[in-house]
Design an enzyme around this catalytic site. Structure first.
Site, PDB file in Angstrom:
ATOM      1  N   ASN A 431      39.865  41.550  51.417  1.00 28.53           N
ATOM      2  CA  ASN A 431      40.268  41.089  50.089  1.00 28.53           C
ATOM      3  C   ASN A 431      39.074  40.883  49.167  1.00 28.53           C
ATOM      4  OD1 ASN A 431      42.363  39.806  48.218  1.00 28.53           O
ATOM      5  ND2 ASN A 431      40.785  38.226  48.341  1.00 28.53           N
ATOM      6  N   GLU A 432      39.001  41.673  48.112  1.00 27.50           N
ATOM      7  CA  GLU A 432      38.101  41.510  46.967  1.00 27.50           C
ATOM      8  C   GLU A 432      36.617  41.587  47.317  1.00 27.50           C
ATOM      9  OE1 GLU A 432      41.138  39.078  44.027  1.00 27.50           O
ATOM     10  OE2 GLU A 432      39.345  38.031  44.753  1.00 27.50           O
ATOM     11  N   ASN A 433      36.288  42.119  48.476  1.00 29.31           N
ATOM     12  CA  ASN A 433      34.873  42.205  48.845  1.00 29.31           C
ATOM     13  C   ASN A 433      34.178  43.370  48.151  1.00 29.31           C
ATOM     14  OD1 ASN A 433      35.256  40.016  50.696  1.00 29.31           O
ATOM     15  ND2 ASN A 433      36.270  41.471  52.053  1.00 29.31           N
ATOM     16  N   SER A 477      41.053  45.800  48.925  1.00 28.23           N
ATOM     17  CA  SER A 477      41.976  45.491  47.843  1.00 28.23           C
ATOM     18  C   SER A 477      41.261  44.516  46.915  1.00 28.23           C
ATOM     19  CB  SER A 477      43.251  44.859  48.392  1.00 28.23           C
ATOM     20  OG  SER A 477      44.197  44.640  47.376  1.00 28.23           O
ATOM     21  N   HIS A 499      43.677  44.361  41.217  1.00 26.79           N
ATOM     22  CA  HIS A 499      43.982  42.939  41.078  1.00 26.79           C
ATOM     23  C   HIS A 499      43.820  42.567  39.605  1.00 26.79           C
ATOM     24  CE1 HIS A 499      42.964  41.785  45.539  1.00 26.79           C
ATOM     25  NE2 HIS A 499      43.771  42.832  45.444  1.00 26.79           N
TER      26      HIS A 499
END
Length: 830
Positions: A431-433, A477, A499
C-alpha cells in the site's frame, strides 16, 4: 497424525519493563489464542483500552516483556515418531522453551512456526514457556542497525514484521499487542505428513475444470518407504506416488463441464470439495485413514487484470472467466484491533453488510494482516472477490537480512496457503509504497538506501509466478502498469489503479470530478460513528468534537478541521453537538457517494472503485461505512444506493448536465425515464419522458431537455428522474443556498412483527431523510436512510429491533432527521 491442542490453563506474567505496581509480580490466567491486553482486561487489571482515554494510560505495555507458561501432560516420543510443536501465530518477538530447552525464536507475526521437540518433550509433566520481548524495542534496534527508513507513524513499524496498524494509524489505536494469537498444538506423526496443499485451479476453453494439487510432504525418515497421495474432487480421483526423497507430489484432476464460480451479481458460487490423503504405498487411500489428510474447497474460475494500453492510457479491468467485472467494493482492515476477538460470525456479518451494499470486492489492506481462513471461506461462499495486499504499507522497507528472508518466508507461506480460495483475485505488492518513493520526499531521506524495490519488482512477482500463476500480481496500490521509478507516475489517473486523497486532505469533494481514473482503489471521507457506539465508549461531559476522549478517538491529523472545511459550502457547521454529529455523518455519506457515482458514470473507462473503508477496528471517527461496534453509518446507506445494480445519476458532460444510466446487470435496461422539475412545495413546473436503452453491463448518457435544467428559482426547485427500478433527485444549489422548509415531515409509527414501520410524509421537499434508530435502542436499525422525499409523498421505513419502544421516540427530532433541519441552524465553531 495425532494432534493435541494446547489452549487451556496458560498463565501470564510480566517479566520486565515499566509495569505498574498493582500488576508487577502478578500471574493471571491467559486465554490462548489471545493477547496480553485481553488477558489483563479479563483479570480486571486494566480498563477497557477502547474506553474514553484509557489508551493513553497503557503505553507502558509498549516497553514490557511478558511470559506465557503452560504445564501440560504428554506421552513420551515413541521410536520412529516425530513430535512437533506448531504455532499458527506468535505476536511477535518470541522465545519458546520446553522444559528449559530453548527450541526456537520468532520475529514475524505473519508466519507459522513448527519446532521438532522430540529431544525436549518428556513423558508425563511438561512445562512450555513463551517469552515475548517488546516489539517496539526490537524495531528500534533494527532501525539503529540498518539506518532510518521513512514511514508514516511515530514508531518504526517498518523494521519488524508485525501488523503495521498495531502501532497506531490514522483510524486505529496505538496498543502494540503481544501474545499467542493463533492456535498452538503438539502434532505426532510417523512415516510422512502433509505440509500443505496448494491447488492451482484453471478452466479450459471446453469448460473442463483442472485442479493441479501440489501436495507438500515431509518424511520422518528420508530413507523410508515412499508414500502415496490420493486427491479427489468433483467425483474424480488422482493417485500419485511421492518420489523418493521428494518434498512434493502433484496430483492432477480434470472435471468435465465444471460449474463456474462467479463474483456476486454475475452468477453463482459453486464450491467443490478437494480431499487429499497421504498413505503408505498400497495402504488405505481414504481421506480419513492413512498417514495424514487435508481438505480444501475450490471454485473453478479464471481471473486476470487487463492493463492493456488504450486511447486514454492503460486500463485496470478485473476479468473473471473472461468477462470484465465492474468492481464495486471497499477496503478492509482488521475487524478488531484485538484479533482473537474476531469470530467467523463477525466476518459473516461484515461480509454480508458488504453484499447488502451491492459490493463485489474487498481489498485486504497491507497495513493489517493476512486474514484467517474464515475470512476467505466467507468470501468464497458469498462471491466477494478479494484483492490481497502483501503486508506492507506507507513505508520504505529495508531489503537487508534478516528482514529479507522474513519477507520471502511469509510471502511463500501465504501465497501457498491462500491458493485454494476462489475469491482471491489479485495479489498486490503493498500500500502506497511506490507512491511514497515517488512523491513523499523519501529519496532524499533514503540517500540510496534500500526501500523495498526488490520486493515489489522481483521477490513478490517471482513468488506468485512460482506458487500461484493462476492469479495476477500488481506491483503496488496505487500503481501504473509496468511502473518502475522514473517511469509513468504510480498515481497517474490515466494508468492503472489510483488513490484519490486530495479530496479529504486538500480540496472539496466536488473535485472528485477532476479526474477519470482507470480504477480508484482508495478514496473516502471521514464521519463519526453512530450515536450509540460513540456514547457507549466516550463519556466526556460535555461531549464535543474537541473534548478529550472524543479527540482520543479522532486519529487523523487535523481531522476535525478537515470535517469542518469539508462541510463548508454544503452544510452549516452546527454548534450543537447532536446536530454536528448528524451533519458530519451526512456530509461523509454525500461526499463518498458523489465520488462513487462520478466514477461509475464513466464505466468501462473507470473499471472499479474501492471505498476507503468498509469497517473499523474500534469505536472511532473514521472513513468507515460500518462503525467499530458493527453499526451501519449513514455512509453505508449512501453506498448501497450509489452501488445499486441500476443507477441514475446526473453528471456534468460537455459544460452541461446529462443523466447517466448505469446498468450493472446481465439484462438490457429498456423503458422510459420520467423527469419532473418541481418546486419544494410539490408543484410540477416542467415534465418530460425520455427513452432509455442501456445494454447489459453498460453506462449510457441520456440527454435532458434544457427546460428541465433551467430553474426559475434555483433555491426552491429540484429535478426528479425515475424509472420503475431507479430514482435520483437533483437540486440546483447546495443546501446552504436552498430555501428549505426546516420542518417538512410528519410521521406515523406502527408496530410490525420485526419492530416498527414508520410512515414519513413530506409536506415540503425533504432532503436525505433518516431515522437514527440506534438513539432509541442499541439494537435498532432502519432498513433505509438518506431518502429524499418530494412534497406530497410518503416513504415507509422499517426499524428492526427486539426492544419495546414508545412510538413517539422514533419521531423525536433527534431521531427522525433530514438535511432541512440543519440548514435552519446557526453555524459556528462546534
Amino acid at each position: 497424525m495425532k494432534r493435541q491442542t494446547l489452549h487451556e490453563d496458560w498463565l501470564l506474567a510480566a517479566t520486565a519493563g515499566p509495569v505498574p505496581e498493582e500488576i508487577a509480580g502478578r500471574t493471571v490466567p491467559a486465554q490462548v489464542p489471545g493477547s496480553v491486553h485481553t488477558d489483563l482486561l479479563a483479570a480486571g487489571l486494566i480498563g477497557d483500552p477502547y474506553l474514553d482515554t484509557a489508551e493513553a494510560g497503557l503505553t507502558w505495555i509498549h516497553r514490557t516483556a511478558w511470559r506465557y507458561t503452560l504445564a501440560f501432560d504428554a506421552e513420551a516420543p515413541q521410536p520412529g515418531e516425530r513430535v512437533d510443536l506448531a504455532f499458527d501465530g506468535l505476536d511477535t518477538v518470541a522465545t519458546v522453551r520446553l522444559n528449559g530447552h530453548r527450541i526456537g525464536s520468532t520475529a514475524n507475526m505473519h508466519r507459522t512456526y513448527r519446532f521438532d521437540v522430540r529431544d525436549a518433550l518428556r513423558g508425563g509433566a511438561n512445562e512450555l514457556t513463551v517469552d515475548f520481548a517488546p516489539a517496539l524495542d526490537h524495531a528500534e534496534r533494527e532501525r539503529e542497525r540498518l539506518g532510518h527508513r521513512p514511514h508514516t507513524n511515530a514508531h518504526p513499524y517498518n523494521m519488524i514484521r508485525k501488523m503495521a496498524c498495531s502501532f497506531g494509524w490514522d483510524w486505529g489505536p496505538d496498543l502494540q499487542t503481544a501474545g499467542i494469537f493463533r492456535p498452538v498444538r503438539l502434532e505426532r506423526w510417523t512415516g510422512a505428513r502433509i505440509t500443505g496443499v496448494r491447488p492451482l485451479v484453471t478452466v479450459g476453453d471446453d469448460g473442463t475444470g483442472r485442479v493441479e494439487a501440489h501436495v507438500g510432504v515431509e518424511h520422518a525418515d528420508p530413507a523410508g518407504a515412499a508414500p502415496v497421495v490420493t486427491a479427489r474432487a468433483g467425483g474424480r480421483e488422482a493417485r500419485v506416488a511421492v518420489p523418493a526423497g521428494a518434498s512434493e507430489a502433484v496430483a492432477v484432476i480434470e472435471v468435465p463441464d465444471a460449474r463456474l464460480w462467479w463474483p456476486a451479481g454475475y452468477g453463482d458460487q459453486p464450491l467443490y470439495d478437494l480431499d487429499v490423503a497421504l498413505s503408505d504405498a498400497g495402504g488405505a487411500a481414504h481421506p480419513q485413514a492413512g498417514l495424514d489428510a487435508a481438505h480444501r474447497r475450490i471454485g473453478f474460475r479464471t481471473v486476470a487484470v487487463d492493463t492493456s494500453p488504450d486511447a486514454y492510457g492503460a486500463g485496470f479491468t478485473v476479468t473473471v472467466n473472461g468477462r470484465p467485472v465492474a468492481v464495486k467494493g471497499a477496503n478492509w482492515i482488521p475487524d478488531d484491533h484485538f484479533l482473537t476477538r474476531i469470530t467467523r460470525e463477525h466476518l459473516q456479518r461484515r461480509v454480508d453488510q458488504a453484499l447488502g451494499a451491492h459490493m463485489n470486492m474487498l481489498r485486504v489492506w497491507g497495513g493489517g494482516i493476512y486474514e484467517t481462513e474464515d475470512f476467505y471461506d466467507v468470501c468464497d461462499e458469498r462471491g466477494v472477490l478479494v484483492w490481497q495486499d502483501f503486508a506492507l504499507a506507507c513505508a520504505a522497507y529495508p531489503e537487508e537480512e534478516p528482514l529479507a528472508v522474513e519477507f520471502e518466508a511469509e510471502a511463500r507461506e501465504n501465497v501457498a496457503r491462500l491458493s485454494s480460495h476462489a475469491s482471491l483475485a489479485v495479489w498486490n505488492g503493498g500500500n502506497e509504497n511506490l507512491w511514497g518513493f515517488a512523491d513523499w520526499g523519501w529519496q532524499r531521506e533514503l540517500a540510496g538506501a534500500t526501500w523495498g524495490e526488490g520486493y515489489y519488482y522481483d521477490l513478490f512477482p517471482r513468488v506468485v509466478a512460482e506458487l500461484d500463476p493462476t492469479r495476477p500480481y500488481v506491483e503496488g496500490s496505487p500503481c501504473s502498469p509496468g511502473h518502475r521509478p522514473g517511469g509513468v507516475h504510480p498515481n497517474d489517473p490515466d494508468h492503472g489503479c489510483r488513490h484519490e486523497w486530495e479530496v479529504w486532505n486538500q480540496v472539496d469533494y466536488t473535485h472528485y470530478r477532476d479526474t477519470v481514473p482507470r480504477f480508484c482503489a482508495e478514496f473516502g471521507f471521514q464521519g463519526p460513528p453512530t450515536w450509540t457506539t460513540l456514547t457507549t465508549w466516550i463519556h466526556d461531559a460535555p461531549l464535543t468534537p474537541t473534548s478529550p476522549a472524543f479527540l482520543m478517538h479522532q486519529k487523523a491529523a487535523d481531522g476535525n478541521g478537515k470535517l469542518h472545511r469539508g462541510m463548508q459550502g454544503h452544510l452549516p457547521v452546527p454548534e450543537d453537538f447532536a446536530d454536528w454529529h448528524w451533519a458530519a455523518q451526512l456530509n461523509q455519506a454525500r461526499a463518498v457517494a458523489f465520488g462513487v457515482e462520478h466514477y461509475r458514470s464513466w464505466w468501462p473507462r473507470t473499471a472499479g472503485t474501492l471505498v476507503w473503508q468498509l469497517n473499523d477496528c474500534w469505536p472511532v471517527t473514521s472513513w468507515a461505512a460500518v462503525d467499530g461496534d458493527g453499526r451501519p453509518k449513514p455512509l453505508y446507506y449512501a453506498l448501497r444506493r450509489a452501488y445499486a445494480p441500476r443507477l441514475l445519476t446526473f453528471q456534468p458532460r460537455d459544460s452541461g448536465q446529462a443523466l447517466i444510466a448505469v446498468n450493472d446487470t446481465d439484462a438490457e435496461w429498456h423503458g422510459g425515464v420520467q423527469l419532473q422539475r418541481q418546486d419544494f412545495s410539490g408543484a410540477v413546473l416542467d415534465t418530460a419522458s425520455i427513452g432509455l436503452a442501456a445494454g447489459a453491463r453498460s453506462a449510457v448518457r441520456l440527454e435532458v431537455p434544457a427546460s428541465l435544467l433551467t430553474p426559475a428559482d434555483p433555491s426552491k426547485e429540484l429535478l426528479v428522474a425515475a424509472t420503475d427500478d431507479a430514482r435520483t433527485v437533483h437540486t440546483f444549489r447546495e443546501d446552504v443556498e436552498l430555501s428549505y422548509d426546516p420542518a417538512p415531515l410528519s410521521a406515523q409509527v406502527t408496530a410490525v412483527p420485526e419492530g416498527y414501520r414508520v410512515d414519513v410524509h413530506a409536506h415540503s421537499f425533504a432532503r436525505d431523510v433518516a431515522i437514527l434508530a440506534d438513539r432509541v435502542a442499541p439494537d435498532a436499525e432502519a432498513d433505509d436512510m438518506l431518502v429524499s422525499v418530494p412534497a406530497g409523498r410518503t416513504h415507509s421505513f422499517t426499524v428492526r429491533t427486539a426492544a419495546r419502544i414508545a412510538p413517539e421516540r422514533l419521531t423525536d427530532p433527534q431521531v427522525l432527521r433530514c438535511a432541512n433541519g440543519l440548514a435552519a441552524h446557526p453555524t459556528g465553531a462546534a
